[in-house]
Structures are given as structure tokens and as C-alpha cells.
Design a protein around this motif. Structure first.
Motif, PDB file in Angstrom:
ATOM      1  N   UNK A 188       0.979  -1.096   0.088  1.00  9.02           N
ATOM      2  CA  UNK A 188      -0.192   0.115   0.198  1.00  9.02           C
ATOM      3  C   UNK A 188       1.081   1.274   0.156  1.00  9.02           C
ATOM      4  N   UNK A 189       0.442   2.463  -0.903  1.00  8.29           N
ATOM      5  CA  UNK A 189       1.045   3.532  -0.946  1.00  8.29           C
ATOM      6  C   UNK A 189       0.183   4.811   0.285  1.00  8.29           C
ATOM      7  N   UNK A 190       0.385   5.479   0.688  1.00  4.39           N
ATOM      8  CA  UNK A 190       0.281   6.903   1.444  1.00  4.39           C
ATOM      9  C   UNK A 190       0.510   7.919   0.774  1.00  4.39           C
ATOM     10  N   UNK A 191      -1.260   7.861  -0.039  1.00  2.00           N
ATOM     11  CA  UNK A 191      -1.616   9.314  -0.745  1.00  2.00           C
ATOM     12  C   UNK A 191      -0.826   8.106  -2.519  1.00  2.00           C
ATOM     13  N   UNK A 192      -0.978   8.841  -3.585  1.00  4.09           N
ATOM     14  CA  UNK A 192      -1.210   8.876  -5.094  1.00  4.09           C
ATOM     15  C   UNK A 192       0.335   8.514  -5.103  1.00  4.09           C
ATOM     16  N   UNK A 193       1.584  10.009  -5.004  1.00  2.72           N
ATOM     17  CA  UNK A 193       2.216   9.752  -5.378  1.00  2.72           C
ATOM     18  C   UNK A 193       3.246   8.929  -4.793  1.00  2.72           C
TER      19      UNK A 193
END
Length: 99
Positions: free
Chosen positions: A54-59
Motif C-alpha cells: 500500500x502507498x500513502x497517497x497517490x505519489x
């Protein structure tokens, strides 16, 4: 199975004693973007998508997905990014890179 409860739910209260809403999903979860990669190495030869993190934020999610399709050893053919179940981005291995 009914997950709505039986009416005997417990509520937290604010300092003044009035009921306070308690979220099931923390607000930070709204910023999570699922990253899945296309695995083409299964025994039956059928490609499958696997969530790798998972990434926190699209970037951050874009950066992680890009890393998995461009890494020098065994890059994946593709990586997807989903937010709340909706596909929001796809990264593909650059042409000419076979790992």
C-alpha cells in the motif's frame, strides 16, 4: 450473518457526555492506495494480480509501482494502483527490458 448489531452497541462520549461518532475506518485509510503486480510465473502459466503493498497517497503508490516494473532483477510486466477499489493507474515494464 447480520453485521448491523443488535441495538446494544456501546458509544463513546465526549467530555460533555454527549455521544461521539467512532469511525470503523480511520481517516488515514482514505489516503491508502493498493499496489498490485502482474505475476506471470505461476505453475499453470496463467498471469495473476497480487497485492504487494500500500502507498500513502497517490505519489508514493506511483513511485512504488514504478520501482517494481523497472527494478534490475526480475521486473514485473505491470503494476496497478487502486483507490477504494477503483483502478487509478497502471505502470508497465519499459519495452526491451526482460529482467
Amino acid at each position: 450473518m447480520d453485521q448491523r448489531g443488535s441495538g446494544d452497541r456501546h458509544e463513546r462520549t465526549t467530555a460533555g457526555g454527549s455521544p461521539a461518532h467512532v469511525r470503523c475506518t480511520p481517516p488515514a485509510a482514505a489516503a491508502l492506495f493498493e499496489i498490485a503486480v502482474l505475476d506471470t510465473t505461476s505453475e499453470d502459466g496463467r498471469p495473476r494480480w497480487h497485492t504487494i503493498g500500500w502507498g500513502v497517497g497517490r505519489g508514493e503508490a506511483d513511485s512504488i509501482a514504478e520501482t517494481y516494473v523497472t527494478r534490475p532483477v526480475c521486473p514485473y510486466d505491470a503494476a496497478q494502483i487502486r483507490h477504494n477499489g477503483h483502478l487509478v493507474g497502471v505502470h508497465r515494464r519499459p519495452a526491451g527490458r526482460t529482467g
